[in-house]
Motif scaffolding. Structure first.
Motif, PDB file in Angstrom:
ATOM      1  N   THR A  77     -47.765  -2.977  -3.393  1.00 44.16           N
ATOM      2  CA  THR A  77     -47.183  -1.792  -2.782  1.00 44.16           C
ATOM      3  C   THR A  77     -46.505  -1.013  -3.894  1.00 44.16           C
ATOM      4  N   ASN A  78     -46.909   0.236  -4.040  1.00 43.78           N
ATOM      5  CA  ASN A  78     -46.370   1.140  -5.053  1.00 43.78           C
ATOM      6  C   ASN A  78     -45.698   2.298  -4.334  1.00 43.78           C
ATOM      7  N   ILE A  79     -44.473   2.591  -4.716  1.00 45.74           N
ATOM      8  CA  ILE A  79     -43.737   3.690  -4.093  1.00 45.74           C
ATOM      9  C   ILE A  79     -43.414   4.722  -5.157  1.00 45.74           C
ATOM     10  N   TYR A  80     -43.664   5.982  -4.814  1.00 45.01           N
ATOM     11  CA  TYR A  80     -43.471   7.102  -5.730  1.00 45.01           C
ATOM     12  C   TYR A  80     -42.543   8.122  -5.094  1.00 45.01           C
ATOM     13  N   ALA A  81     -41.730   8.757  -5.928  1.00 49.82           N
ATOM     14  CA  ALA A  81     -40.841   9.824  -5.477  1.00 49.82           C
ATOM     15  C   ALA A  81     -41.176  11.091  -6.242  1.00 49.82           C
ATOM     16  N   SER A  82     -41.119  12.217  -5.551  1.00 50.93           N
ATOM     17  CA  SER A  82     -41.358  13.505  -6.179  1.00 50.93           C
ATOM     18  C   SER A  82     -40.023  14.109  -6.591  1.00 50.93           C
ATOM     19  N   GLY A  83     -39.979  14.610  -7.815  1.00 54.28           N
ATOM     20  CA  GLY A  83     -38.754  15.218  -8.327  1.00 54.28           C
ATOM     21  C   GLY A  83     -39.078  16.335  -9.286  1.00 54.28           C
ATOM     22  N   PRO A  84     -38.086  16.811 -10.009  1.00 52.82           N
ATOM     23  CA  PRO A  84     -38.293  17.932 -10.930  1.00 52.82           C
ATOM     24  C   PRO A  84     -39.295  17.628 -12.047  1.00 52.82           C
ATOM     25  N   ARG A  85     -39.523  16.351 -12.335  1.00 48.57           N
ATOM     26  CA  ARG A  85     -40.483  15.951 -13.385  1.00 48.57           C
ATOM     27  C   ARG A  85     -41.777  15.416 -12.789  1.00 48.57           C
ATOM     28  N   GLY A  86     -42.097  15.837 -11.574  1.00 47.85           N
ATOM     29  CA  GLY A  86     -43.319  15.399 -10.914  1.00 47.85           C
ATOM     30  C   GLY A  86     -43.123  14.089 -10.169  1.00 47.85           C
ATOM     31  N   TRP A  87     -44.242  13.460  -9.842  1.00 46.64           N
ATOM     32  CA  TRP A  87     -44.219  12.188  -9.119  1.00 46.64           C
ATOM     33  C   TRP A  87     -44.012  11.048 -10.098  1.00 46.64           C
ATOM     34  N   LYS A  88     -43.087  10.150  -9.755  1.00 47.38           N
ATOM     35  CA  LYS A  88     -42.776   8.993 -10.604  1.00 47.38           C
ATOM     36  C   LYS A  88     -42.688   7.740  -9.730  1.00 47.38           C
ATOM     37  N   MET A  89     -43.057   6.626 -10.318  1.00 49.51           N
ATOM     38  CA  MET A  89     -42.971   5.343  -9.612  1.00 49.51           C
ATOM     39  C   MET A  89     -41.519   4.912  -9.517  1.00 49.51           C
ATOM     40  N   ILE A  90     -41.118   4.461  -8.338  1.00 46.70           N
ATOM     41  CA  ILE A  90     -39.773   3.912  -8.182  1.00 46.70           C
ATOM     42  C   ILE A  90     -39.809   2.432  -7.792  1.00 46.70           C
ATOM     43  N   MET A  91     -41.000   1.954  -7.332  1.00 45.83           N
ATOM     44  CA  MET A  91     -41.113   0.543  -6.991  1.00 45.83           C
ATOM     45  C   MET A  91     -42.563   0.089  -7.097  1.00 45.83           C
ATOM     46  N   HIS A  92     -42.733  -1.115  -7.655  1.00 49.00           N
ATOM     47  CA  HIS A  92     -44.028  -1.795  -7.690  1.00 49.00           C
ATOM     48  C   HIS A  92     -43.774  -3.228  -7.277  1.00 49.00           C
ATOM     49  N   HIS A  93     -44.504  -3.690  -6.277  1.00 48.01           N
ATOM     50  CA  HIS A  93     -44.362  -5.068  -5.800  1.00 48.01           C
ATOM     51  C   HIS A  93     -45.767  -5.636  -5.621  1.00 48.01           C
ATOM     52  N   ALA A  94     -46.114  -6.630  -6.423  1.00 43.95           N
ATOM     53  CA  ALA A  94     -47.429  -7.263  -6.338  1.00 43.95           C
ATOM     54  C   ALA A  94     -47.278  -8.735  -5.995  1.00 43.95           C
ATOM     55  N   SER A  95     -48.141  -9.193  -5.098  1.00 46.01           N
ATOM     56  CA  SER A  95     -48.131 -10.588  -4.658  1.00 46.01           C
ATOM     57  C   SER A  95     -49.561 -11.092  -4.556  1.00 46.01           C
ATOM     58  N   PRO A  96     -49.757 -12.392  -4.772  1.00 48.81           N
ATOM     59  CA  PRO A  96     -51.108 -12.943  -4.589  1.00 48.81           C
ATOM     60  C   PRO A  96     -51.566 -12.737  -3.148  1.00 48.81           C
ATOM     61  N   ALA A  97     -52.831 -12.416  -2.978  1.00 47.61           N
ATOM     62  CA  ALA A  97     -53.412 -12.249  -1.647  1.00 47.61           C
ATOM     63  C   ALA A  97     -53.942 -13.601  -1.195  1.00 47.61           C
ATOM     64  N   LEU A  98     -53.210 -14.266  -0.335  1.00 45.97           N
ATOM     65  CA  LEU A  98     -53.589 -15.609   0.085  1.00 45.97           C
ATOM     66  C   LEU A  98     -54.690 -15.605   1.132  1.00 45.97           C
ATOM     67  N   GLU A  99     -54.625 -14.652   2.056  1.00 52.72           N
ATOM     68  CA  GLU A  99     -55.603 -14.617   3.136  1.00 52.72           C
ATOM     69  C   GLU A  99     -56.248 -13.245   3.198  1.00 52.72           C
ATOM     70  N   THR A 100     -56.783 -12.779   2.085  1.00 54.31           N
ATOM     71  CA  THR A 100     -57.334 -11.425   2.018  1.00 54.31           C
ATOM     72  C   THR A 100     -58.414 -11.201   3.064  1.00 54.31           C
ATOM     73  N   GLN A 101     -59.354 -12.111   3.174  1.00 54.61           N
ATOM     74  CA  GLN A 101     -60.455 -11.895   4.112  1.00 54.61           C
ATOM     75  C   GLN A 101     -59.926 -11.788   5.537  1.00 54.61           C
ATOM     76  N   HIS A 102     -59.012 -12.650   5.931  1.00 49.75           N
ATOM     77  CA  HIS A 102     -58.450 -12.615   7.274  1.00 49.75           C
ATOM     78  C   HIS A 102     -57.674 -11.322   7.501  1.00 49.75           C
ATOM     79  N   ALA A 103     -56.894 -10.916   6.526  1.00 51.16           N
ATOM     80  CA  ALA A 103     -56.074  -9.717   6.662  1.00 51.16           C
ATOM     81  C   ALA A 103     -56.929  -8.462   6.768  1.00 51.16           C
TER      82      ALA A 103
END
Length: 143
Positions: free
Chosen positions: A107-133
């Motif tokens: 999940t990547n979260i971006y905020a728009s501001g005077p310097r354009g769009w910038k990332m404010i959060m990145h959260h990566a986790s292993p996909a344990l049940e990708t096919q089911h999900a």
């Protein structure tokens, strides 16, 4: 050196994954907001808060200079003119490695501001049940 201005969250995300693939710390940090409230959680890692700590985490990850093969699929986007949330499936592997690495859910979260769009959060986790999900059509329990 002029810092790039990302006019959309999608442009910022493309720059993020390009920097990740090239293990390019300078390019990676240009994607991130300069506010100190940024958050990064690497797969199976602790919550990293603050721009200096996020910078250091990427520096350590990129220290070996390894280039990666990175692709993103199944992007789900939500947001408005100030904030965008992208949930993606990441496929990361070493170039030439024939093994299929387990995907990550990010999940990547971006905020728009005077310097354009910038990332404010990145959260990566292993996909344990990708096919089911991906294929499950019934009700989902969310915590």
């Amino acid at each position: 050196m002029n810092k790039p201005v990302y006019t959309t969250a999608l442009e910022a995300e493309a720059a993020f994954y390009d920097a990740l693939a090239r293990s390019d710390l300078d390019a990676m940090m240009q994607v991130w907001s300069e506010d100190d409230e940024v958050v990064c959680i690497h797969p199976d890692g602790a919550r990293i808060v603050g721009l200096r700590a996020v910078h250091e985490s990427w520096r350590q990850l990129f220290a070996g200079g390894t280039r990666l093969a990175v692709s993103v699929s199944q992007r789900i986007v939500a947001g408005n003119s100030l904030l965008a949330t992208h949930n993606v499936i990441e496929h990361v592997a070493l170039p030439g490695d024939e093994r299929i690495a387990p995907p990550m859910i990010a999940t990547n979260i971006y905020a728009s501001g005077p310097r354009g769009w910038k990332m404010i959060m990145h959260h990566a986790s292993p996909a344990l049940e990708t096919q089911h999900a991906v294929t499950h059509d019934g009700p989902r329990i969310v915590h």
